[in-house]
Every structure is written in structure tokens, then in C-alpha cells.
Design a protein around this motif. Structure first.
Motif, PDB file in Angstrom:
ATOM      1  N   ARG A 129      24.092  50.713  16.097  1.00  0.00           N
ATOM      2  CA  ARG A 129      23.922  49.266  16.083  1.00  0.00           C
ATOM      3  C   ARG A 129      22.445  48.932  15.966  1.00  0.00           C
ATOM      4  NH1 ARG A 129      23.970  46.803  22.243  1.00  0.00           N
ATOM      5  NH2 ARG A 129      22.248  48.082  22.989  1.00  0.00           N
ATOM      6  N   ARG A 131      20.146  45.295  16.636  1.00  0.00           N
ATOM      7  CA  ARG A 131      20.094  43.874  16.982  1.00  0.00           C
ATOM      8  C   ARG A 131      18.757  43.311  16.496  1.00  0.00           C
ATOM      9  NH1 ARG A 131      20.482  44.342  23.211  1.00  0.00           N
ATOM     10  NH2 ARG A 131      18.883  45.869  22.640  1.00  0.00           N
ATOM     11  N   SER A 160      23.494  43.036  13.894  1.00  0.00           N
ATOM     12  CA  SER A 160      23.683  41.642  14.305  1.00  0.00           C
ATOM     13  C   SER A 160      22.346  40.924  14.170  1.00  0.00           C
ATOM     14  CB  SER A 160      24.186  41.556  15.754  1.00  0.00           C
ATOM     15  OG  SER A 160      23.235  42.096  16.652  1.00  0.00           O
ATOM     16  N   GLN A 162      20.189  37.413  15.078  1.00  0.00           N
ATOM     17  CA  GLN A 162      20.054  36.181  15.853  1.00  0.00           C
ATOM     18  C   GLN A 162      18.867  35.402  15.284  1.00  0.00           C
ATOM     19  OE1 GLN A 162      20.299  37.212  20.277  1.00  0.00           O
ATOM     20  NE2 GLN A 162      19.934  39.215  19.357  1.00  0.00           N
TER      21      GLN A 162
END
Length: 333
Positions: A129, A131, A160, A162
Motif C-alpha cells: 500500500r 498513502r 490511496s 488524500q
């Protein structure tokens, strides 16, 4: 006669002293073990000798020469103070002490293998992953291309994203809510390290119907500072650059509109709400189609650096490191 407070103080001091003695003892034991216990490579060699009954075959298995293997076994024997291997023309066999040490070595090597498997699992979980936190312009106009390139290199990494202003990006990184960040401000936020990955220029724009779109000369800084504009919110990189540029001219007037995304600011400007300040990365299409007009400004160039950032002392690793490499290999601006 001592008071209860004095007794408690003496007890506390004794506890602290005891803790220091225990820590010193533990440190001393670790130092002694470092000198008295053979390293993992030597123990793996001894296990190979036990399996093959031959120092030469054991040396080949662990990838060293036979003289190097003999030297390592002799060094281990000196370290432990016992003979481990009997050597003869017919081969090498363990002594009684060597057989006992081999049993211990097997447990240590198995524990090391378990440790390595656990570490690999941790790395795999980390690498599965990524982020990312990014300020709005980078998130909307640069990161999609970088992430597509990363996907080609790391198809199994889930990413991901943001999006928020530069202040929010810094907060997320410092709270360990993101592995890599991208900001647009004048400098690296406190608590972070960073590197410039691209450059950008802010432009004053207005709809063709606005009086500024028909003016013949450039706009002065004083007039720009005194005019209510459509702006991003405080904490954004755009506001930081604009505030700094106009600090000597009374600062920004109260915003006409204060919006939380580049897309919203652009839509308001196109609709004729008022002049706006936007990244040139965001308005290429609107300028080409004449839905927005660039307004020249005299005496200032609103340039800014776009940076990748991460917590101080924690250089990016795994997918974050690969993404950083891609941004520098595929610069923009």
C-alpha cells in the motif's frame, strides 16, 4: 525521625539506582555475547559441515572457498574454546562438543529464519500500500500521471490519495496518516524534509467580460492587492505565495470568494464571479478556449516550487521511494 516523604524519596532513589544497575548489567551481557557467540554465517557453515561431512562441500554450499571455511571454523573454535570439527583425508566430522554446538546452532538459525520471514512479511505489507497526501493542484494535474507510471512498475501496490491544502498535507504526514506528501508552498513545512520535483507559476485570470480582460497595460501590485479576488483558503500554497508577494502593498483585500479547491476557484472565475489566482497547470484549456483571460501583473512573477515531502529523518522507502523517483524522472512545469 524521617518523614514519610523522605522514606518515599529514598525508596525512589533506590529504585532508580537499581534500574541503572540492571541496565548496565544488561548492556554488559550484550557486549559479552557479541564477543562470545559466533555470528550467523559461522553457525550456518557448521550446520553445512554436519550435513555433508565435508568442509569442501560445506564451503561450496555457503558460497566461500575451502580455505576461508577452514579459517572460519578455526576462528569459531578459538572463540568458543573447544574443538568442533575433526579433519582427516576421509572428510570432516563433528566432535562431541561440535555435535552439541550444532544442535544449539540449528535452533539459532531456525529462529533467524523465522525472524527473516517475519521481516519479509512486514516489508510485503508495507509495499502492498501507499498513502499519498497532496495539495490540490498537484493532486488534480500532476499526480494522476505519476501514479499511472507507478502502477506500471508496482501493479500490486494499492494507492490511496488524500487531497487537501499544503497545511493539511503536513498534518497528515506528521500524524503518520500518509507515507508521502506533495505541497505547493514557499518552503518545506516544519517537521518535514523535502525535495523540489516541479515548478509552477500562478496567474491572475478573469472571464472575458471582466474589465481587466480589456485593459491595455499590466495590472499594478497595489491595484491587485486592493481588489477582492476569488481565492483558495488560508493554508493553501496559492495563498502563501500571494500573501508573500503582496505583503509590502498592504496585503490581500478581503476575498470575494474563498473556496477549498482549484476546480471550484476556476469555475467561479469562468462564470464571471470575479478575477482569480490559479496555477497555470490548471487553466491551459480555459486560456486556449478564451473562457479565461490571463491578466499581466507588473513588478512580480508568482512562481513557486512544487515539493515532495516526508517526516524529517524518514527518507521514503518502498513504493514511496519509487514514486519519488518517477516524479523526478517525469518533471512538470
Amino acid at each position: 525521625m524521617s518523614s514519610n516523604g523522605e522514606h518515599r524519596g529514598e525508596w525512589h532513589e533506590e529504585q532508580q539506582a537499581g534500574g541503572r544497575r540492571a541496565e548496565a548489567y544488561g548492556s554488559d551481557v550484550r557486549a559479552q555475547l557479541h564477543h562470545r557467540v559466533p555470528d550467523l554465517g559461522a553457525l550456518e557453515l557448521l550446520l553445512a559441515v554436519a550435513r555433508h561431512g565435508s568442509l569442501g562441500a560445506a564451503a561450496r554450499e555457503v558460497g566461500i572457498t575451502q580455505p576461508a571455511a577452514s579459517s572460519r571454523i578455526r576462528s569459531m573454535e578459538r572463540q568458543l574454546g573447544v574443538a568442533l570439527v575433526d579433519r582427516s583425508p576421509r572428510g570432516s566430522r563433528l566432535t562431541d562438543a561440535g555435535a552439541l554446538v550444532t544442535d544449539w546452532a540449528r535452533r539459532i538459525v531456525e529462529a533467524a529464519e523465522a525472524f527473516d520471514a517475519g521481516a519479509q512479511a512486514l516489508r510485503g505489507r508495507r509495499d502492498s500500500r501507499l498513502r499519498v497526501a497532496a495539495s490540490m493542484t498537484i493532486a488534480e494535474y500532476l499526480l494522476p500521471g505519476w501514479l499511472i507510471a507507478l502502477r506500471a512498475e508496482r501493479p500490486d501496490t494499492a494507492v490511496s490519495l488524500q487531497a487537501g491544502n499544503s497545511a493539511v498535507v503536513a498534518e497528515r504526514l506528521l500524524a503518520n496518516e500518509a507515507d508521502m506528501g506533495f505541497v505547493e508552498g514557499l518552503a518545506v513545512p516544519d517537521g518535514l524534509d523535502g525535495v523540489v520535483v516541479a515548478h509552477d507559476r500562478l496567474m491572475i485570470v478573469a472571464a472575458p467580460s471582466h474589465p481587466w480582460a480589456r485593459r491595455r497595460g499590466p495590472l499594478g501590485l497595489a491595484e491587485l492587492a486592493a481588489t477582492p479576488l476569488v481565492l483558495r483558503e488560508r493554508g493553501s500554497g496559492t495563498r502563501q505565495v500571494l500573501d508573500a508577494a503582496l505583503a509590502d502593498h498592504g496585503g490581500l483585500a478581503r476575498p470575494l470568494l474563498e473556496l477549498a479547491s482549484t476546480t471550484a476557484v476556476k469555475a467561479a472565475a469562468v462564470s464571471g464571479a470575479g478575477p482569480a489566482v490559479l496555477s497555470e497547470l490548471a487553466i491551459a484549456e480555459e486560456l486556449a478556449s478564451r473562457r479565461l483571460v490571463a491578466i499581466p501583473v507588473e513588478g512580480v512573477e508568482l512562481r513557486r516550487d512544487l515539493r515532495a515531502v516526508w517526516p524529517t529523518g524518514h527518507r521514503p522507502t518502498g513504493p514511496a521511494r519509487d514514486l519519488l523517483s518517477l516524479t523526478r524522472a517525469r518533471p512538470a512545469g
